[in-house]
Design a protein around this motif. Sequence first.
Motif, PDB file in Angstrom:
ATOM      1  N   GLU A 180      37.214  14.093   6.605  1.00 19.72           N
ATOM      2  CA  GLU A 180      36.089  14.624   5.802  1.00 19.72           C
ATOM      3  C   GLU A 180      36.535  14.997   4.387  1.00 19.72           C
ATOM      4  N   ASP A 181      37.827  15.273   4.241  1.00 17.43           N
ATOM      5  CA  ASP A 181      38.301  15.700   2.911  1.00 17.43           C
ATOM      6  C   ASP A 181      38.092  14.623   1.848  1.00 17.43           C
ATOM      7  N   PHE A 182      37.904  13.386   2.272  1.00 19.33           N
ATOM      8  CA  PHE A 182      37.631  12.347   1.265  1.00 19.33           C
ATOM      9  C   PHE A 182      36.276  12.552   0.588  1.00 19.33           C
ATOM     10  N   ASN A 183      35.474  13.462   1.150  1.00 22.31           N
ATOM     11  CA  ASN A 183      34.239  13.853   0.460  1.00 22.31           C
ATOM     12  C   ASN A 183      34.517  14.447  -0.913  1.00 22.31           C
ATOM     13  N   LYS A 184      35.707  15.026  -1.071  1.00 24.52           N
ATOM     14  CA  LYS A 184      36.064  15.629  -2.366  1.00 24.52           C
ATOM     15  C   LYS A 184      36.047  14.619  -3.500  1.00 24.52           C
ATOM     16  N   VAL A 185      36.280  13.370  -3.165  1.00 28.49           N
ATOM     17  CA  VAL A 185      36.272  12.350  -4.218  1.00 28.49           C
ATOM     18  C   VAL A 185      35.141  11.343  -4.013  1.00 28.49           C
ATOM     19  N   PHE A 186      34.116  11.774  -3.280  1.00 27.84           N
ATOM     20  CA  PHE A 186      32.982  10.857  -3.096  1.00 27.84           C
ATOM     21  C   PHE A 186      31.932  11.120  -4.174  1.00 27.84           C
ATOM     22  N   PRO A 187      31.589  10.107  -4.968  1.00 25.34           N
ATOM     23  CA  PRO A 187      30.591  10.333  -6.015  1.00 25.34           C
ATOM     24  C   PRO A 187      29.207  10.525  -5.398  1.00 25.34           C
ATOM     25  N   GLN A 188      28.740  11.775  -5.368  1.00 22.99           N
ATOM     26  CA  GLN A 188      27.463  12.090  -4.717  1.00 22.99           C
ATOM     27  C   GLN A 188      26.302  11.314  -5.328  1.00 22.99           C
ATOM     28  N   GLY A 189      25.411  10.889  -4.454  1.00 25.20           N
ATOM     29  CA  GLY A 189      24.160  10.278  -4.891  1.00 25.20           C
ATOM     30  C   GLY A 189      24.322   9.039  -5.760  1.00 25.20           C
ATOM     31  N   LYS A 190      25.400   8.318  -5.617  1.00 24.97           N
ATOM     32  CA  LYS A 190      25.590   7.135  -6.455  1.00 24.97           C
ATOM     33  C   LYS A 190      24.674   5.992  -6.011  1.00 24.97           C
ATOM     34  N   THR A 191      24.924   5.461  -4.820  1.00 19.59           N
ATOM     35  CA  THR A 191      24.026   4.422  -4.305  1.00 19.59           C
ATOM     36  C   THR A 191      23.713   4.746  -2.847  1.00 19.59           C
ATOM     37  N   PRO A 192      22.515   4.386  -2.388  1.00 17.90           N
ATOM     38  CA  PRO A 192      22.159   4.629  -0.982  1.00 17.90           C
ATOM     39  C   PRO A 192      23.121   3.918  -0.037  1.00 17.90           C
ATOM     40  N   LEU A 193      23.585   2.741  -0.449  1.00 19.37           N
ATOM     41  CA  LEU A 193      24.473   1.990   0.430  1.00 19.37           C
ATOM     42  C   LEU A 193      25.841   2.672   0.556  1.00 19.37           C
ATOM     43  N   ALA A 194      26.339   3.232  -0.548  1.00 26.73           N
ATOM     44  CA  ALA A 194      27.612   3.966  -0.488  1.00 26.73           C
ATOM     45  C   ALA A 194      27.478   5.146   0.474  1.00 26.73           C
ATOM     46  N   GLU A 195      26.343   5.798   0.424  1.00 26.66           N
ATOM     47  CA  GLU A 195      26.051   6.921   1.318  1.00 26.66           C
ATOM     48  C   GLU A 195      26.069   6.450   2.773  1.00 26.66           C
ATOM     49  N   ARG A 196      25.447   5.327   3.002  1.00 23.90           N
ATOM     50  CA  ARG A 196      25.399   4.748   4.342  1.00 23.90           C
ATOM     51  C   ARG A 196      26.803   4.403   4.833  1.00 23.90           C
ATOM     52  N   VAL A 197      27.620   3.860   3.938  1.00 27.55           N
ATOM     53  CA  VAL A 197      28.993   3.505   4.303  1.00 27.55           C
ATOM     54  C   VAL A 197      29.761   4.756   4.706  1.00 27.55           C
ATOM     55  N   ARG A 198      29.574   5.839   3.921  1.00 28.98           N
ATOM     56  CA  ARG A 198      30.268   7.085   4.246  1.00 28.98           C
ATOM     57  C   ARG A 198      29.861   7.572   5.640  1.00 28.98           C
ATOM     58  N   ASP A 237      16.969  -3.837   6.988  1.00 30.19           N
ATOM     59  CA  ASP A 237      17.604  -2.537   7.147  1.00 30.19           C
ATOM     60  C   ASP A 237      18.655  -2.347   6.043  1.00 30.19           C
ATOM     61  N   LEU A 238      19.451  -3.382   5.815  1.00 32.40           N
ATOM     62  CA  LEU A 238      20.446  -3.334   4.732  1.00 32.40           C
ATOM     63  C   LEU A 238      20.113  -4.435   3.734  1.00 32.40           C
ATOM     64  N   PRO A 239      19.543  -4.084   2.584  1.00 32.12           N
ATOM     65  CA  PRO A 239      19.220  -5.127   1.609  1.00 32.12           C
ATOM     66  C   PRO A 239      20.483  -5.724   1.004  1.00 32.12           C
ATOM     67  N   TYR A 240      20.450  -7.023   0.688  1.00 34.75           N
ATOM     68  CA  TYR A 240      21.574  -7.647  -0.010  1.00 34.75           C
ATOM     69  C   TYR A 240      21.138  -7.944  -1.436  1.00 34.75           C
ATOM     70  N   GLU A 241      21.768  -7.273  -2.400  1.00 31.08           N
ATOM     71  CA  GLU A 241      21.283  -7.322  -3.777  1.00 31.08           C
ATOM     72  C   GLU A 241      22.190  -8.071  -4.742  1.00 31.08           C
ATOM     73  N   TYR A 242      23.419  -8.371  -4.320  1.00 35.52           N
ATOM     74  CA  TYR A 242      24.414  -8.807  -5.307  1.00 35.52           C
ATOM     75  C   TYR A 242      24.114 -10.166  -5.924  1.00 35.52           C
ATOM     76  N   LEU A 243      23.306 -10.974  -5.254  1.00 39.19           N
ATOM     77  CA  LEU A 243      23.002 -12.286  -5.833  1.00 39.19           C
ATOM     78  C   LEU A 243      21.549 -12.394  -6.295  1.00 39.19           C
ATOM     79  N   ARG A 244      20.899 -11.244  -6.450  1.00 36.23           N
ATOM     80  CA  ARG A 244      19.554 -11.280  -7.043  1.00 36.23           C
ATOM     81  C   ARG A 244      19.678 -11.715  -8.487  1.00 36.23           C
ATOM     82  N   PRO A 245      18.978 -12.787  -8.895  1.00 36.65           N
ATOM     83  CA  PRO A 245      19.144 -13.291 -10.261  1.00 36.65           C
ATOM     84  C   PRO A 245      19.030 -12.205 -11.339  1.00 36.65           C
ATOM     85  N   SER A 246      18.167 -11.222 -11.142  1.00 37.30           N
ATOM     86  CA  SER A 246      18.020 -10.188 -12.176  1.00 37.30           C
ATOM     87  C   SER A 246      19.230  -9.271 -12.247  1.00 37.30           C
TER      88      SER A 246
END
Length: 558
Positions: A110-128, A541-550
């Motif tokens: 849990e101590d890795f929470n100390k270096v977790f950038p809060q509220g960055k992306t929903p997916l990062a939150e999900r990964v945590r 459930d998990l959107p894939y965004e990395y290849l969205r043309p925009s």
Amino acid sequence: FPCYRWVQGNEIICLPEGKGWARTVRDDPQNQFKKHREKELEERRKVYRWGFWKEGLILPIAGNTQWDLPRNERFLEDKDLDFSLSLAKVLKDLALKGSLDLTNSVRRLEDFNKVFPQGKTPLAERVRNCWKDDALFGYQFLNGANPMLLRRSTSLPSRLLLPPEMEDLKTQLEKELQTGSLFEADFSLLDGVKPNVIIFKQQYVAAPLVMLKLQPDGRLLPMVIQLQPPRNGCPPPVLFLPSDPPMAWLLAKTWVRSSDFQLHQLQSHLLRGHLIAEVISVATMRSLPSLHPIYKLLIPHFRYTMEINVLARSNLVSKWGIFDLVVSTGSGGHVDILQRATAGLTYRSFCPPDDLADHALRLWGVISRYVEKMVSLFYKSDGAVKDDPELQAWCREITETGLQGAQDRGFPISLESRAQLCHFITMCIFTCTGQHASTHQGQLDWYSWIPNGPCTMQKPPPISKDVTEKDIVDSLPSLHQARTQKTFIKFLGRRQPVMVALGHHKENYFSDPGPQAVLKQFQEELAALDKEIEVRNAGLDLPYEYLRPSMVENSVTI
Ligand code: OYP
Ligand code: FE2
């Protein structure tokens, strides 16, 4: 002269008015432009010189710092300011908070929470929250930061030694193999890479193999993990299973995640994204004059690539760079990995239709239709392609010089038909855009939670299943290493405020009306694909965004 990119302040202007029509050598039977084309290329070859970075690698632009670059390759003010200010901001943060890391340490996961950038992306939150799930672990091989490694198995890998008491597992693996639902992620390329020593502390590298099964419900689940290949005279390596004690299985998966971080950053992102794009850019500047249609077609996809790569070479993978400071493969291992990966750069692997079938195919399709329309405006026959000496020299410059003899790996040294030309150009544009985006954009989502993508491992890979949480924490990066990883991932992964989306460059390199209409159709197709992906993502459930043309940048700029 025709649409050369002169930078004046923030403006890009074309000189002189009205002479910007694209022409191949054949379009100029009177040789009106011959002298000009030759002169321009002679000048360009003086300004754009091949450099050298390391033995056994593809070539970079000459120059050690951004100030050595041709003026037109430098960041303009907005990009320069954004890059420097945001870097200064994250580095200041690192200096302030990082000073406490010497007295604080990581004791629990849990101590890795100390270096977790809060509220960055929903997916990062999900990964945590879900990083321990087998399904998310498997999912990453398809849609994570590094979608490049997974392969469908055609046989059981020879390195996978199954002891007699694992008859059950063998049967299961063979069953999946029969139905074509067995997959593997093999990190053998890392075998024997020398690990870093950081502040007198030995770091560790492994070369795992993961076998996975694709279930009817679409989940990709790991079946077994082997952390090291077998070695003569040593007992066969331990096989870790989902049914193992939870901490043993988690440590095995964490080792895989760290190995994936290394191959992802060095092979997929740096080499196959950044450095290849630079080869194509430099070769184009050296071999195609400004009035050449293919020059006009490609030039928007080279913006800022040389400068970002010079910055990466001199700060990230240089002596005392970020890799040497905090990454397990730093201090030389990383160069070894790049060299090994270079030997495997095949033409096929840069062309999604010839490689894995995945999301990239849609984007490839849109780019390839754009290229075909453009090419057919300027090349009316296969003969016209064969007879274009500039085009042929350009192709050779990429394959023979920039890629240092990649013809052995299927790269062309001549272009014999319009179809071949289109395929090659589509590969060039896709590599500078979609290919890079697919390996760049996942960083913030998947590497913000350090245990899901540790930049280093500080204990040897486990050889028994007697594992505690403390063993895992002691293996993971220190607080200081973790914070450094967070800092650079945040910097690289942040949304770029100064960005041009694929196909949306403002400069008009073509003055002819035909190409402008084709560009507009390209933009419309990209918008349609973007919309389609948006709708599809809404139901996922998990959107894939990395290849969205925009979201895909028009060139490698970060
Ligand atoms: C270049 O300390 C880039 O001044 C970012 O790299 C940051 C700097 C320079 C300045 C660093 C400084 C852009 C582009 C690239 C690339 C491909 C490889 C990426 C590797 C990322 C490693 C992250 C490391 C985390 C521990
Ligand atoms: Fe990048």
